[in-house]
Design an enzyme around this catalytic site. Structure first.
Site, mmCIF file in Angstrom:
data_model
loop_
_atom_site.group_PDB
_atom_site.id
_atom_site.type_symbol
_atom_site.label_atom_id
_atom_site.label_comp_id
_atom_site.label_asym_id
_atom_site.label_seq_id
_atom_site.Cartn_x
_atom_site.Cartn_y
_atom_site.Cartn_z
ATOM 1 N N HIS A 173 0.850 -1.179 0.000
ATOM 2 C CA HIS A 173 0.000 0.000 0.000
ATOM 3 C C HIS A 173 0.888 1.232 0.000
ATOM 4 C CE1 HIS A 173 -3.532 -2.351 0.572
ATOM 5 N NE2 HIS A 173 -3.247 -2.708 1.818
ATOM 6 N N ILE A 209 -8.110 -7.642 -3.522
ATOM 7 C CA ILE A 209 -9.201 -7.766 -2.576
ATOM 8 C C ILE A 209 -8.693 -8.602 -1.403
ATOM 9 C CG2 ILE A 209 -11.566 -8.556 -2.179
ATOM 10 C CD1 ILE A 209 -11.525 -6.494 -4.342
ATOM 11 N N ALA A 268 -7.907 -2.612 -2.791
ATOM 12 C CA ALA A 268 -6.926 -1.584 -3.136
ATOM 13 C C ALA A 268 -6.847 -1.509 -4.649
ATOM 14 C CB ALA A 268 -5.553 -1.915 -2.554
ATOM 15 N N CYS A 304 0.916 -10.903 -3.654
ATOM 16 C CA CYS A 304 -0.102 -11.949 -3.543
ATOM 17 C C CYS A 304 0.414 -13.317 -3.993
ATOM 18 C CB CYS A 304 -1.356 -11.561 -4.313
ATOM 19 S SG CYS A 304 -2.065 -10.006 -3.758
ATOM 20 N N GLY A 363 -10.793 -4.823 2.732
ATOM 21 C CA GLY A 363 -11.575 -4.582 1.529
ATOM 22 C C GLY A 363 -10.779 -4.690 0.250
#
Length: 219
Positions: free
Chosen positions: A79, A144, A158, A174, A156
């Site tokens: 993030h 997600i 991004a 991921c 939630g």
């Protein structure tokens, strides 16, 4: 009694990740107790990595930014500024008690919002995330990741609007090493966070409708 429309909150600036976790936990407890309404919270974080419950330490290649355990499903993700993060505190006990339906609806909401910006996004069988086409290949434009406890959701999605994509190089996002990460700006879409927010707001009612399909995860 049908649930009311969730509160919609947009926070300017960069929200520290521990602060966001604390706020989500407090709001989730309040929603569970019937003391607060559901929440859609749109924000940005400073550069950081989060580790989901399935994170593999071998996928943390160069931890150049702080790494935080997230408590959500999934593996490592990034993030940072230029990425729209959306956290949803939703009461699935009043919206169908179907986690799979919720995650599928969340994916569809992001895909529909991106379509309004001219981006063809889609789910990819066997690959987590929100995907789009970039040249002759497929690239990940969104993630997600959710947590559901006592039917209350946290975390939630991004969406990469205009982050520094080199920051993803510190991890295997991921757990998918063979596919690149992209953004709206990399695709030539001159949108900012507010533009994406407007698209998300426009498509949000349809997302709520999908939660009527009653019967933790990084996707």
């Amino acid at each position: 009694m049908s649930p009311s429309t969730p509160e919609w909150l947009v926070t300017a600036g960069l929200t520290p990740y521990p602060d966001a976790l604390s706020i989500m936990e407090q709001r989730a407890a309040a929603v569970l107790a019937g003391e607060a309404q559901e929440l859609v919270w749109l924000l940005e974080h400073p550069p950081l990595y989060t580790a989901g419950t399935s994170a593999d330490p071998s996928e943390l290649i160069t931890p150049r930014f702080p790494v935080f355990p997230a408590g959500r499903g999934g593996r490592y993700t990034y993030h940072g500024p230029g990425q729209r993060v959306g956290y949803l505190i939703m009461d699935l006990a009043r919206r169908g008690r179907d986690v799979r339906c919720y995650v599928h609806g969340l994916e569809g909401w992001v895909i529909a919002a991106l379509a309004r910006l001219g981006v063809e996004a889609f789910r990819a069988e066997g690959r987590v995330g929100i995907w789009t086409r970039m040249g002759g290949s497929e690239a990940k434009i969104g993630a997600i990741g959710v947590r559901v406890r006592r039917w209350i959701t946290m975390h939630g999605f991004a969406v990469n609007v205009a982050p520094d994509l080199s920051h993803f190089g510190g991890i295997i996002p991921c757990g998918l090493p063979d596919y690149p990460v992209t953004s709206l700006h990399s695709l030539g879409i001159a949108a900012d966070l507010a533009t994406l927010d407007a698209a998300l707001a426009f498509t949000f009612p349809a997302f709520l409708e999908t939660l009527s399909c009653a019967g933790e995860n990084e996707t």
